[in-house]
Scaffold this motif. Sequence first.
Motif, PDB file in Angstrom:
ATOM      1  N   ARG A 151       3.299   1.262  -9.162  1.00 10.36           N
ATOM      2  CA  ARG A 151       2.403   1.805  -8.135  1.00 10.36           C
ATOM      3  C   ARG A 151       1.395   2.784  -8.735  1.00 10.36           C
ATOM      4  O   ARG A 151       0.240   2.840  -8.308  1.00 10.36           O
ATOM      5  CB  ARG A 151       3.228   2.529  -7.065  1.00 10.36           C
ATOM      6  CG  ARG A 151       3.992   1.604  -6.118  1.00 10.36           C
ATOM      7  CD  ARG A 151       4.868   2.417  -5.168  1.00 10.36           C
ATOM      8  NE  ARG A 151       5.362   1.625  -4.056  1.00 10.36           N
ATOM      9  CZ  ARG A 151       4.677   1.367  -2.951  1.00 10.36           C
ATOM     10  NH1 ARG A 151       3.457   1.847  -2.810  1.00 10.36           N
ATOM     11  NH2 ARG A 151       5.190   0.644  -1.973  1.00 10.36           N
ATOM     12  N   ALA A 152       1.853   3.542  -9.711  1.00 12.21           N
ATOM     13  CA  ALA A 152       0.973   4.562 -10.301  1.00 12.21           C
ATOM     14  C   ALA A 152      -0.095   3.928 -11.185  1.00 12.21           C
ATOM     15  O   ALA A 152      -1.136   4.534 -11.438  1.00 12.21           O
ATOM     16  CB  ALA A 152       1.820   5.549 -11.110  1.00 12.21           C
ATOM     17  N   THR A 153       0.143   2.706 -11.663  1.00  8.25           N
ATOM     18  CA  THR A 153      -0.745   2.091 -12.646  1.00  8.25           C
ATOM     19  C   THR A 153      -1.731   1.102 -12.033  1.00  8.25           C
ATOM     20  O   THR A 153      -2.818   0.898 -12.553  1.00  8.25           O
ATOM     21  CB  THR A 153       0.103   1.342 -13.719  1.00  8.25           C
ATOM     22  OG1 THR A 153       1.234   2.138 -14.030  1.00  8.25           O
ATOM     23  CG2 THR A 153      -0.706   1.070 -14.963  1.00  8.25           C
ATOM     24  N   HIS A 154      -1.339   0.439 -10.929  1.00 10.38           N
ATOM     25  CA  HIS A 154      -2.140  -0.668 -10.413  1.00 10.38           C
ATOM     26  C   HIS A 154      -2.627  -0.406  -8.991  1.00 10.38           C
ATOM     27  O   HIS A 154      -1.834  -0.062  -8.113  1.00 10.38           O
ATOM     28  CB  HIS A 154      -1.330  -1.960 -10.458  1.00 10.38           C
ATOM     29  CG  HIS A 154      -0.818  -2.275 -11.829  1.00 10.38           C
ATOM     30  ND1 HIS A 154      -1.626  -2.845 -12.802  1.00 10.38           N
ATOM     31  CD2 HIS A 154       0.387  -2.075 -12.412  1.00 10.38           C
ATOM     32  CE1 HIS A 154      -0.918  -2.980 -13.918  1.00 10.38           C
ATOM     33  NE2 HIS A 154       0.307  -2.518 -13.716  1.00 10.38           N
ATOM     34  N   ALA A 155      -3.928  -0.602  -8.802  1.00  5.41           N
ATOM     35  CA  ALA A 155      -4.515  -0.353  -7.482  1.00  5.41           C
ATOM     36  C   ALA A 155      -4.159  -1.468  -6.510  1.00  5.41           C
ATOM     37  O   ALA A 155      -3.947  -1.232  -5.327  1.00  5.41           O
ATOM     38  CB  ALA A 155      -6.030  -0.237  -7.613  1.00  5.41           C
ATOM     39  N   TRP A 184      -9.256   6.631   3.602  1.00  8.11           N
ATOM     40  CA  TRP A 184      -8.837   7.063   2.271  1.00  8.11           C
ATOM     41  C   TRP A 184      -7.669   6.231   1.747  1.00  8.11           C
ATOM     42  O   TRP A 184      -7.722   5.710   0.641  1.00  8.11           O
ATOM     43  CB  TRP A 184      -8.459   8.553   2.288  1.00  8.11           C
ATOM     44  CG  TRP A 184      -8.109   9.090   0.925  1.00  8.11           C
ATOM     45  CD1 TRP A 184      -8.984   9.407  -0.070  1.00  8.11           C
ATOM     46  CD2 TRP A 184      -6.792   9.316   0.417  1.00  8.11           C
ATOM     47  NE1 TRP A 184      -8.294   9.831  -1.178  1.00  8.11           N
ATOM     48  CE2 TRP A 184      -6.940   9.798  -0.917  1.00  8.11           C
ATOM     49  CE3 TRP A 184      -5.505   9.186   0.924  1.00  8.11           C
ATOM     50  CZ2 TRP A 184      -5.860  10.132  -1.719  1.00  8.11           C
ATOM     51  CZ3 TRP A 184      -4.430   9.520   0.121  1.00  8.11           C
ATOM     52  CH2 TRP A 184      -4.608   9.991  -1.185  1.00  8.11           C
ATOM     53  N   ALA A 185      -6.628   6.084   2.582  1.00  5.80           N
ATOM     54  CA  ALA A 185      -5.473   5.305   2.130  1.00  5.80           C
ATOM     55  C   ALA A 185      -5.796   3.819   2.249  1.00  5.80           C
ATOM     56  O   ALA A 185      -6.334   3.374   3.260  1.00  5.80           O
ATOM     57  CB  ALA A 185      -4.249   5.650   2.960  1.00  5.80           C
ATOM     58  N   PRO A 186      -5.486   3.019   1.225  1.00  5.66           N
ATOM     59  CA  PRO A 186      -5.757   1.582   1.294  1.00  5.66           C
ATOM     60  C   PRO A 186      -4.987   0.942   2.449  1.00  5.66           C
ATOM     61  O   PRO A 186      -3.850   1.308   2.725  1.00  5.66           O
ATOM     62  CB  PRO A 186      -5.217   1.063  -0.058  1.00  5.66           C
ATOM     63  CG  PRO A 186      -5.112   2.256  -0.941  1.00  5.66           C
ATOM     64  CD  PRO A 186      -4.863   3.423  -0.045  1.00  5.66           C
ATOM     65  N   ASN A 187      -5.646  -0.003   3.133  1.00  6.65           N
ATOM     66  CA  ASN A 187      -5.012  -0.702   4.251  1.00  6.65           C
ATOM     67  C   ASN A 187      -4.599  -2.106   3.776  1.00  6.65           C
ATOM     68  O   ASN A 187      -5.453  -2.937   3.457  1.00  6.65           O
ATOM     69  CB  ASN A 187      -5.999  -0.796   5.416  1.00  6.65           C
ATOM     70  CG  ASN A 187      -5.350  -1.397   6.638  1.00  6.65           C
ATOM     71  OD1 ASN A 187      -4.757  -2.470   6.572  1.00  6.65           O
ATOM     72  ND2 ASN A 187      -5.437  -0.710   7.749  1.00  6.65           N
ATOM     73  N   LEU A 211      -5.182  -7.976   2.478  1.00 12.95           N
ATOM     74  CA  LEU A 211      -4.703  -9.358   2.635  1.00 12.95           C
ATOM     75  C   LEU A 211      -5.803 -10.227   3.254  1.00 12.95           C
ATOM     76  O   LEU A 211      -6.027 -11.363   2.821  1.00 12.95           O
ATOM     77  CB  LEU A 211      -3.445  -9.390   3.506  1.00 12.95           C
ATOM     78  CG  LEU A 211      -2.838 -10.774   3.744  1.00 12.95           C
ATOM     79  CD1 LEU A 211      -2.386 -11.411   2.429  1.00 12.95           C
ATOM     80  CD2 LEU A 211      -1.667 -10.707   4.724  1.00 12.95           C
ATOM     81  N   ALA A 227       0.877  -1.184   0.000  1.00  9.49           N
ATOM     82  CA  ALA A 227       0.000   0.000   0.000  1.00  9.49           C
ATOM     83  C   ALA A 227       0.912   1.231   0.000  1.00  9.49           C
ATOM     84  O   ALA A 227       1.875   1.264  -0.754  1.00  9.49           O
ATOM     85  CB  ALA A 227      -0.948  -0.054   1.181  1.00  9.49           C
ATOM     86  N   SER A 228       0.606   2.205   0.840  1.00  9.15           N
ATOM     87  CA  SER A 228       1.394   3.442   0.837  1.00  9.15           C
ATOM     88  C   SER A 228       2.873   3.170   1.086  1.00  9.15           C
ATOM     89  O   SER A 228       3.235   2.267   1.818  1.00  9.15           O
ATOM     90  CB  SER A 228       0.854   4.370   1.919  1.00  9.15           C
ATOM     91  OG  SER A 228       1.760   5.417   2.154  1.00  9.15           O
ATOM     92  N   LYS A 229       3.723   3.994   0.474  1.00 11.82           N
ATOM     93  CA  LYS A 229       5.169   3.833   0.648  1.00 11.82           C
ATOM     94  C   LYS A 229       5.614   4.110   2.075  1.00 11.82           C
ATOM     95  O   LYS A 229       6.647   3.617   2.501  1.00 11.82           O
ATOM     96  CB  LYS A 229       5.898   4.829  -0.257  1.00 11.82           C
ATOM     97  CG  LYS A 229       6.013   4.418  -1.687  1.00 11.82           C
ATOM     98  CD  LYS A 229       7.018   5.377  -2.316  1.00 11.82           C
ATOM     99  CE  LYS A 229       6.841   5.522  -3.777  1.00 11.82           C
ATOM    100  NZ  LYS A 229       7.767   6.531  -4.314  1.00 11.82           N
ATOM    101  N   ALA A 243       1.471  -5.911   3.855  1.00 12.01           N
ATOM    102  CA  ALA A 243       0.982  -7.052   4.641  1.00 12.01           C
ATOM    103  C   ALA A 243       1.495  -8.297   3.961  1.00 12.01           C
ATOM    104  O   ALA A 243       1.550  -8.370   2.733  1.00 12.01           O
ATOM    105  CB  ALA A 243      -0.543  -7.046   4.688  1.00 12.01           C
TER     106      ALA A 243
END
Lengths: 511, 511
Positions: free
Chosen positions: B407-411, B266-269, B274, B253-255, B365
């Motif tokens: 990271r920019a292309t894939h969720a 908002w930020a993916p967990n 997982l 997820a986030s760097k 994770a």
Amino acid sequence: MRKYVLAFLLGYVTIQPSLAQSPETLRIRQYHQQHADTIIGEFVQLLSLPNIASNPIGLQKNADFIMAMMAKRDIHNIQLLPTKTSGAAPAVYGEVKVPGAKQTLIFYAHYDGQPVNPSQWAKGIEPFTPTLLSAALDKDGTKIPFPTDGIFNPEWRIYGRGASDDKAGVAAILNAYDAIVKSGLTPTCNLKFFFEGEEEAGSTHLNDILEANTTLLSSDLWLICDGPVHQTGKKQISFGVRGDAHLDLTIYASKRPLHSGHYGNWAPNPAMMLAKLLASMKNDAGRVTIKGFYDDVVPFTAAEKKALAAVPSVDAQMKRELGISSSEMTGLSLSEAINQPSLNINGMQSGNVGKLASNQIPTFATAVLDLRLVLGNDWQRQQQKVIDHIKAQGYFVIDHEPTDAERATHAKIIKIIAGNDGYNAQRTSMDLPIAKHVIAAVQATTSDQIVLQPSMGGSLPLFLFEKYLNAKTISVPIANHDNNQHAENENIRLKNLFEGIETMASLMMMK
Amino acid sequence: MRKYVLAFLLGYVTIQPSLAQSPETLRIRQYHQQHADTIIGEFVQLLSLPNIASNPIGLQKNADFIMAMMAKRDIHNIQLLPTKTSGAAPAVYGEVKVPGAKQTLIFYAHYDGQPVNPSQWAKGIEPFTPTLLSAALDKDGTKIPFPTDGIFNPEWRIYGRGASDDKAGVAAILNAYDAIVKSGLTPTCNLKFFFEGEEEAGSTHLNDILEANTTLLSSDLWLICDGPVHQTGKKQISFGVRGDAHLDLTIYASKRPLHSGHYGNWAPNPAMMLAKLLASMKNDAGRVTIKGFYDDVVPFTAAEKKALAAVPSVDAQMKRELGISSSEMTGLSLSEAINQPSLNINGMQSGNVGKLASNQIPTFATAVLDLRLVLGNDWQRQQQKVIDHIKAQGYFVIDHEPTDAERATHAKIIKIIAGNDGYNAQRTSMDLPIAKHVIAAVQATTSDQIVLQPSMGGSLPLFLFEKYLNAKTISVPIANHDNNQHAENENIRLKNLFEGIETMASLMMMK
């Protein structure tokens, strides 16, 4: 300068926000530019004092130093406000009575910092040896000596624990008062100063201190100087905080770790049980599926909605910065999402991973959930909704290690520890007259449109001020958003410190 | 004795299983009872030699000691079979040619043991100081001195690393041969002995050793003496093993770790991602929902089905022992469940739990999956089914840390490391003539009905014997099921060691 003159000609007289900088701000700016050497010198001394909870002597030295800072500034009635519990760090108090003032403002900051692990800090940067860098570390900043000519590039940064969270708050507030007096200006309100020493340790004794000093701490408004400005770099004001509550979950399976070959498929796997339980709590659109989770929410007022709509979008910027390409709650912006109740997994663990992994079925699996609450949510009711959901998944809920009898009777056993340190959200109406004065005062320091947040996503126990003092709170943060708050390599950009002085001074002189 | 006489009168002459003990077994029993002191004395010496992979000198001392044990017994052609890689522990080899023998059996055991953490062992018990206890530790066993009169209570246990896994195998095999010769009996087959020194380290060089010695190691059957008898305490024979393969999953997820207040919702967990991914792999009845997961499975033969139906149920006993009240695959017994392909979470982790938990959204994770395979499954195809399932959940699969562009292309980004140490299941037909001889030989040592397992749940790289030597394998384990194999406080119940000698001797004299 030109902008200000224009605004003045157009009638800069009301308390409405205006995109001009007030003459007072320009005077304050001149002061801090001329005295940068003294301001930074004192700040560096303050940052050199270790301020972590495990070092009470260090915290006492911080409190003494801040009392001396106040005494130097001719602030009155300086005193430590101790807690009932001996050993807990005291708050530092001081005040200034202003002839003719009709209102009293209390400025809040805290002088304690988060724990440090020096080995995680960058090479050459020690948490309590304030270090000047030419820019942010991840923007190729390099270590430079403190200048001897008193000229500080505003893009330089000082690294050290507390540099932004929250000794910058202490320095901005006390230097703002200094700047007002030494620039021949006058505060418009009575001023009180309250510097807490236990914020990063959970403000465990703040209630004691407030309760024991209700008269001393009476005011029209608490101004909380803590946290970062908006991610766009614009100044912001937060009128509220989310509440917070925790749940600790542990699912039990076999009493001893089992060989995954000899028992795999037959013995229940607690990691899989936990995965299924957690997965049941959220749908693919990032919405919590627990019954009633979004009930109770008090809708935003018209003013709040308007403010929210005006918050500049940083979604694209933050996605780039964080390396993510989508958000969790689909269809909501960052500022919309953080104004909803949330359920977040802080951590989960079962068995071992990586090189420590072995062919086993673990004996238990555990997760820590963090619930953020918005106005209307009751933190205990919110915890209970999660517990009820877990029960509805067939779990037998206990608060202890399962007994043999419980193990023999129930297929799905979970220990839930509902954290008792939760608290509710807090929001101050943006429509209050004093709120409008705060907005105008901050706006008067910048030609950028300031950001008004009905609530920040984070949590502070601001309900304590209401509960014990019946007081209103508004947060006016000053630090750069990339300050590494709570982590290694904490830093403050000098521009933010200097502009913070201007912000605090403008608040002290608010119309 | 009475039982045997009766069986004899009724015509104990065929190789069919019979619930009587053979006269040879009684002779062997008499021998080990009279020589218990010597047998245990030598076993204790062997257990005193550290045998962990990180101590190559210790392993060499074990190999030397076993060569000396063989020499004492007049076993021939004794030699070390080294690996191509210098430093890896050699196998120890020896053989006995029997005039008129038409078949050759190779007896396998291993002399190396699992790593030890002495601090986890019970007080007063050191991994390499063999210690005699009056009973199992958890059955209130206490430390007792080794007897001076040569009389050993069969319920006593010796504690120490390797006591059951698998120096008991080495001791049982070599003492069985000794007992045959010294009791005036004769083996019916040519005998070969092969003691591996690298089993607990993954048999990494076993292929080298087999490939380099195909003639020396030729035989009609490998008899694997490793592992525990049935949980009922009955002797058992396993005709196969499950295969094994691993997958290491990491969701990104986030760097950087994010404040769960400022970014929660908002930020993916990654922990929630997982959890949802793992939850998608199994239904509430414990069945894997991955497409084709149960395809390819070779059904059991009639003989295997019959054997499986005859395995005594230990489900209720094991549930009591393990403190669980239900099983994962609903409706299947333990022996049915472990004969299916499985997907098991060995471990999973994200962020921190317990006292280290903080209000963050973790950056990644991770989970380790262990896939057990049955006959018909191909280990790489089985891994691929899981990978395809993950892709079908919308994941972009990589084998490295994600780049900024990815990271920019894939969720949804996951790193999957498909372990390259997998192997397929192995099963020897219970209908083979030699299999029937093995069954008869083991049954001839006990008046309890022995347990025939078409396959054990665990895995061993038995495919190597087939691949390099075109050889058949059958496992005849001897240790008590509660021997703490691989863990602290490993032990062998003396009854199991002595009865193991009887089993191995009966195999050497099989009709």
